[in-house]
Design a protein around this motif. Structure first.
Motif, PDB file in Angstrom:
ATOM      1  N   GLN A   4       0.832  -1.198   0.000  1.00 53.87           N
ATOM      2  CA  GLN A   4       0.000   0.000   0.000  1.00 53.87           C
ATOM      3  C   GLN A   4       0.873   1.256   0.000  1.00 53.87           C
ATOM      4  N   LEU A   5       1.867   1.267   0.866  1.00 54.58           N
ATOM      5  CA  LEU A   5       2.763   2.422   0.918  1.00 54.58           C
ATOM      6  C   LEU A   5       3.614   2.515  -0.343  1.00 54.58           C
ATOM      7  N   GLY A   6       3.904   1.373  -0.939  1.00 55.73           N
ATOM      8  CA  GLY A   6       4.682   1.359  -2.178  1.00 55.73           C
ATOM      9  C   GLY A   6       3.975   2.091  -3.295  1.00 55.73           C
ATOM     10  N   HIS A   7       2.665   1.928  -3.379  1.00 48.83           N
ATOM     11  CA  HIS A   7       1.897   2.650  -4.400  1.00 48.83           C
ATOM     12  C   HIS A   7       2.082   4.162  -4.228  1.00 48.83           C
ATOM     13  N   ILE A   8       2.018   4.617  -2.990  1.00 47.76           N
ATOM     14  CA  ILE A   8       2.180   6.043  -2.698  1.00 47.76           C
ATOM     15  C   ILE A   8       3.615   6.482  -2.975  1.00 47.76           C
ATOM     16  N   LEU A   9       4.572   5.688  -2.525  1.00 53.21           N
ATOM     17  CA  LEU A   9       5.989   5.989  -2.742  1.00 53.21           C
ATOM     18  C   LEU A   9       6.289   6.146  -4.227  1.00 53.21           C
ATOM     19  N   HIS A  10       5.838   5.196  -5.028  1.00 56.83           N
ATOM     20  CA  HIS A  10       6.113   5.234  -6.464  1.00 56.83           C
ATOM     21  C   HIS A  10       5.394   6.387  -7.147  1.00 56.83           C
ATOM     22  N   PHE A  11       4.136   6.624  -6.766  1.00 57.73           N
ATOM     23  CA  PHE A  11       3.387   7.722  -7.367  1.00 57.73           C
ATOM     24  C   PHE A  11       4.103   9.045  -7.095  1.00 57.73           C
ATOM     25  N   CYS A  12       4.513   9.262  -5.859  1.00 58.99           N
ATOM     26  CA  CYS A  12       5.212  10.505  -5.508  1.00 58.99           C
ATOM     27  C   CYS A  12       6.511  10.636  -6.295  1.00 58.99           C
ATOM     28  N   ALA A  13       7.290   9.587  -6.349  1.00 62.55           N
ATOM     29  CA  ALA A  13       8.568   9.638  -7.062  1.00 62.55           C
ATOM     30  C   ALA A  13       8.369   9.916  -8.549  1.00 62.55           C
ATOM     31  N   GLN A  14       7.419   9.232  -9.148  1.00 63.54           N
ATOM     32  CA  GLN A  14       7.191   9.372 -10.585  1.00 63.54           C
ATOM     33  C   GLN A  14       6.597  10.725 -10.957  1.00 63.54           C
ATOM     34  N   ASN A  15       5.981  11.396  -9.988  1.00 63.88           N
ATOM     35  CA  ASN A  15       5.356  12.690 -10.251  1.00 63.88           C
ATOM     36  C   ASN A  15       6.100  13.838  -9.580  1.00 63.88           C
ATOM     37  N   LYS A  16       7.332  13.536  -9.159  1.00 62.35           N
ATOM     38  CA  LYS A  16       8.208  14.545  -8.545  1.00 62.35           C
ATOM     39  C   LYS A  16       7.538  15.270  -7.370  1.00 62.35           C
ATOM     40  N   PHE A  52       5.084  21.291   1.482  1.00 60.86           N
ATOM     41  CA  PHE A  52       4.561  21.228   0.126  1.00 60.86           C
ATOM     42  C   PHE A  52       3.089  21.641   0.104  1.00 60.86           C
ATOM     43  N   ASP A  53       2.676  22.324  -0.956  1.00 59.22           N
ATOM     44  CA  ASP A  53       1.281  22.746  -1.093  1.00 59.22           C
ATOM     45  C   ASP A  53       0.460  21.601  -1.687  1.00 59.22           C
ATOM     46  N   TRP A  54       0.007  20.702  -0.836  1.00 60.62           N
ATOM     47  CA  TRP A  54      -0.741  19.525  -1.278  1.00 60.62           C
ATOM     48  C   TRP A  54      -2.115  19.887  -1.840  1.00 60.62           C
ATOM     49  N   PHE A  55      -2.641  21.060  -1.498  1.00 61.06           N
ATOM     50  CA  PHE A  55      -3.931  21.485  -2.038  1.00 61.06           C
ATOM     51  C   PHE A  55      -3.835  21.797  -3.532  1.00 61.06           C
ATOM     52  N   ASP A  56      -2.606  21.895  -4.020  1.00 58.44           N
ATOM     53  CA  ASP A  56      -2.374  22.147  -5.446  1.00 58.44           C
ATOM     54  C   ASP A  56      -2.355  20.854  -6.266  1.00 58.44           C
ATOM     55  N   VAL A  57      -2.459  19.715  -5.593  1.00 59.48           N
ATOM     56  CA  VAL A  57      -2.382  18.408  -6.257  1.00 59.48           C
ATOM     57  C   VAL A  57      -3.775  17.777  -6.314  1.00 59.48           C
ATOM     58  N   ILE A  58      -4.158  17.362  -7.504  1.00 55.78           N
ATOM     59  CA  ILE A  58      -5.417  16.630  -7.639  1.00 55.78           C
ATOM     60  C   ILE A  58      -5.182  15.223  -7.087  1.00 55.78           C
ATOM     61  N   PRO A  59      -5.996  14.767  -6.128  1.00 52.70           N
ATOM     62  CA  PRO A  59      -5.774  13.437  -5.552  1.00 52.70           C
ATOM     63  C   PRO A  59      -5.773  12.352  -6.637  1.00 52.70           C
ATOM     64  N   PRO A  60      -4.794  11.458  -6.571  1.00 50.47           N
ATOM     65  CA  PRO A  60      -4.737  10.389  -7.566  1.00 50.47           C
ATOM     66  C   PRO A  60      -5.868   9.382  -7.390  1.00 50.47           C
ATOM     67  N   THR A  61      -6.204   8.748  -8.484  1.00 51.93           N
ATOM     68  CA  THR A  61      -7.235   7.708  -8.471  1.00 51.93           C
ATOM     69  C   THR A  61      -6.575   6.368  -8.140  1.00 51.93           C
ATOM     70  N   PRO A  62      -7.362   5.380  -7.749  1.00 54.61           N
ATOM     71  CA  PRO A  62      -6.791   4.045  -7.553  1.00 54.61           C
ATOM     72  C   PRO A  62      -6.071   3.545  -8.806  1.00 54.61           C
ATOM     73  N   ALA A  63      -6.610   3.859  -9.970  1.00 52.76           N
ATOM     74  CA  ALA A  63      -5.969   3.422 -11.217  1.00 52.76           C
ATOM     75  C   ALA A  63      -4.603   4.077 -11.395  1.00 52.76           C
ATOM     76  N   GLN A  64      -4.459   5.333 -10.991  1.00 50.22           N
ATOM     77  CA  GLN A  64      -3.162   6.004 -11.095  1.00 50.22           C
ATOM     78  C   GLN A  64      -2.148   5.391 -10.132  1.00 50.22           C
ATOM     79  N   PHE A  65      -2.604   5.044  -8.929  1.00 51.66           N
ATOM     80  CA  PHE A  65      -1.704   4.368  -7.989  1.00 51.66           C
ATOM     81  C   PHE A  65      -1.279   3.005  -8.548  1.00 51.66           C
TER      82      PHE A  65
END
Length: 81
Positions: A4-16, A52-65
């Motif tokens: 579960q955390l890996g999905h978040i880790l990878h999404f963050c890394a891939q999206n800088k 970081f201004d997280w309000f500037d990020v559109i929350p990712p979908t399960p498919a994006q994770f």
């Protein structure tokens, strides 16, 4: 919880994005679990997350994770290495 955390880790890394996974720590050590170490200063990484201004990020979908995980697997990214 590594997958579960890996999905978040990878999404963050891939999206800088700052690595949100640094916020999940062991109650006793105050450090991220095995496989979630950051390169460099953990405290600086944590401050980047807090500042970081997280309000500037559109929350990712399960498919994006899921896609972030698939990309990491395609690139042979191993959370334990």
């Amino acid at each position: 919880m590594d997958r579960q955390l890996g999905h978040i880790l990878h999404f963050c890394a891939q999206n800088k994005l700052p690595p949100l996974s640094v916020l999940v720590v062991n109650a006793e050590s105050g450090l991220p679990g095995d496989g979630f170490e950051t390169i460099g200063d953990l405290h600086k990484a944590r401050e980047k997350v807090f500042n970081f201004d997280w309000f500037d990020v559109i929350p990712p979908t399960p498919a994006q994770f899921a896609r972030a995980w698939d990309i990491a697997e395609e690139n042979n990214f191993n959370l334990e290495s």
